[in-house]
Scaffold this active site. Structure first.
Site, PDB file in Angstrom:
ATOM      1  N   GLU A   1      62.180  12.561 100.704  1.00 33.36           N
ATOM      2  CA  GLU A   1      63.359  12.427  99.849  1.00 33.36           C
ATOM      3  C   GLU A   1      64.047  11.084 100.031  1.00 33.36           C
ATOM      4  O   GLU A   1      64.501  10.467  99.059  1.00 33.36           O
ATOM      5  CB  GLU A   1      64.337  13.564 100.138  1.00 33.36           C
TER       6      GLU A   1
ATOM      7  N   HIS B   1      67.266  27.689 101.911  1.00 33.61           N
ATOM      8  CA  HIS B   1      67.133  27.264 100.516  1.00 33.61           C
ATOM      9  C   HIS B   1      68.196  27.888  99.618  1.00 33.61           C
ATOM     10  O   HIS B   1      67.974  28.043  98.423  1.00 33.61           O
ATOM     11  CB  HIS B   1      65.747  27.646  99.989  1.00 33.61           C
TER      12      HIS B   1
END
Length: 362
Positions: free
Chosen positions: A95, A164
């Site tokens: 990322e 998540h």
């Protein structure tokens, strides 16, 4: 949990409800809207990307699995076949690297869309977002612009467990130098990307994972969305319910339940989390004299805390009751469905808070 496992959990994949059915082509590739179209939040996002890629050669999409896999939540399904791998680029699982690449491309005049799979993974790119994208205009004395859009999925309610299921929009909304958007309707999903790409500064766009299958109708005319203002989704006179993203549907459900009890709730969709539209919120509180703020995030240090503080600062003498907050429990989001539901704000919780605000028990 693998990243593909997170992407293909119930309600989020590319199966019968995942965007690859006949409804996914309800808006033809590259066409303009000429009649009301019934579509989904996911498909509206996809069509917004298709329009952006078609209309501006500077636009490209980059992220994990955005190409041949079709995107973690099927938003980019079919785009690599239409625009090629030069415009829809799969990346390694890094990322920080691909967000940094997007920042660099924006500095060179391109219009990147960076997709980060889920908000928890964005923490791996926080240095790039906070210390580079958000600060370069300031630190360059206005000489540098970073016209970058960063998209990511947020929120709980899909049994993706503690790693998540974060709702960290409030963290990002506290960062000067970026605009933070949270579309909660099909129309906003369709219309927010274009003005975000036109913004000379970075825009972070949060897509609540529970909304991808949300169905709605787009108007005949091209969708134009104001990315500076909140929206009044339902008028009311007794209490203002302020929500955003995944909380909006629950707020509207609560308003229906309250109407059955003779309580008229006005529902505000914040949708722009930075800069907050204080004027719309305060005008509503001035009409109803009571406020309930709904936020899926943890109560401590939440966006709900900021909104509540602003109401106290700007509309204190309009209030007939303390501001109520309905937030997520102060725990990592549990995996079991019944515990996850218990940890998140529900319509019944909003109803209870509204009853307290208007002085009723039930």
């Amino acid at each position: 949990m693998s990243r593909h496992t997170a992407a293909t959990s119930p309600g989020t994949g590319t199966g019968a409800d995942g965007g690859s059915s006949a409804s996914a082509v309800s808006v033809a590739a590259g066409s303009r809207l000429t009649a009301p179209v019934t579509t989904t939040y996911r498909e509206a996002l996809r069509e917004a990307h298709r329009e952006a890629l078609s209309s501006d050669p500077r636009v490209f999409l980059v992220g994990e699995d955005v190409g041949r896999y079709g995107g973690s939540f099927a938003v980019s399904l079919g785009l690599v076949e239409q625009f090629g791998e030069g415009r829809v680029r799969d990346t390694p699982l890094s990322e920080s690297a691909f967000t940094g690449a997007g920042i660099g491309a924006a500095l060179r005049g391109l219009r990147p869309i960076v997709e980060i799979m889920t908000v928890n993974f964005s923490l791996l790119a926080l240095d790039q977002i906070l210390n580079n994208a958000a600060t370069l205009r300031h630190m360059s004395g206005g000489q540098l612009s970073v016209p970058l859009v960063i998209r990511m999925t947020t929120g709980a309610g899909r049994q993706l467990a503690a790693q998540h299921s974060h709702s960290l929009e409030g963290w990002y909304a506290s960062i000067p130098g970026i605009r933070v958007l949270a579309p909660a309707t099909v129309e906003d999903a369709r219309g927010m990307l274009a003005p975000a790409l036109a913004d000379p500064d970075p825009v972070v766009l949060f897509e609540h994972g529970s909304l991808y299958n949300l169905a709605g109708t787009l108007p005949t005319d091209p969708v134009v969305v104001d990315i500076s203002s909140a929206a009044v989704r339902r008028g009311g006179t007794d209490v203002t319910v302020i929500a955003y993203a995944g909380g909006l549907g629950k707020a509207l459900e609560a308003a229906d339940l309250l109407a059955g009890e003779g309580i008229s709730a006005e529902v505000i969709d914040l949708r722009v989390l930075r800069p907050l539209d204080d004027a719309t919120v305060m005008a509503s509180v001035a009409r109803t004299h009571r406020a309930v703020v709904v936020d899926e995030a943890w109560r401590t240090g939440s966006l709900a805390a900021e909104v509540s503080a602003r109401i106290a600062e700007q509309a204190f003498y309009e209030l007939d009751a303390p501001v109520e907050r309905v937030c997520g429990a102060e725990v990592p989001v549990p995996y079991p469905h019944h515990l996850e539901e218990a940890a998140l704000p529900q319509a019944t919780d909003i109803v209870a808070a509204a009853r307290r605000a208007v002085g009723r028990r039930g």
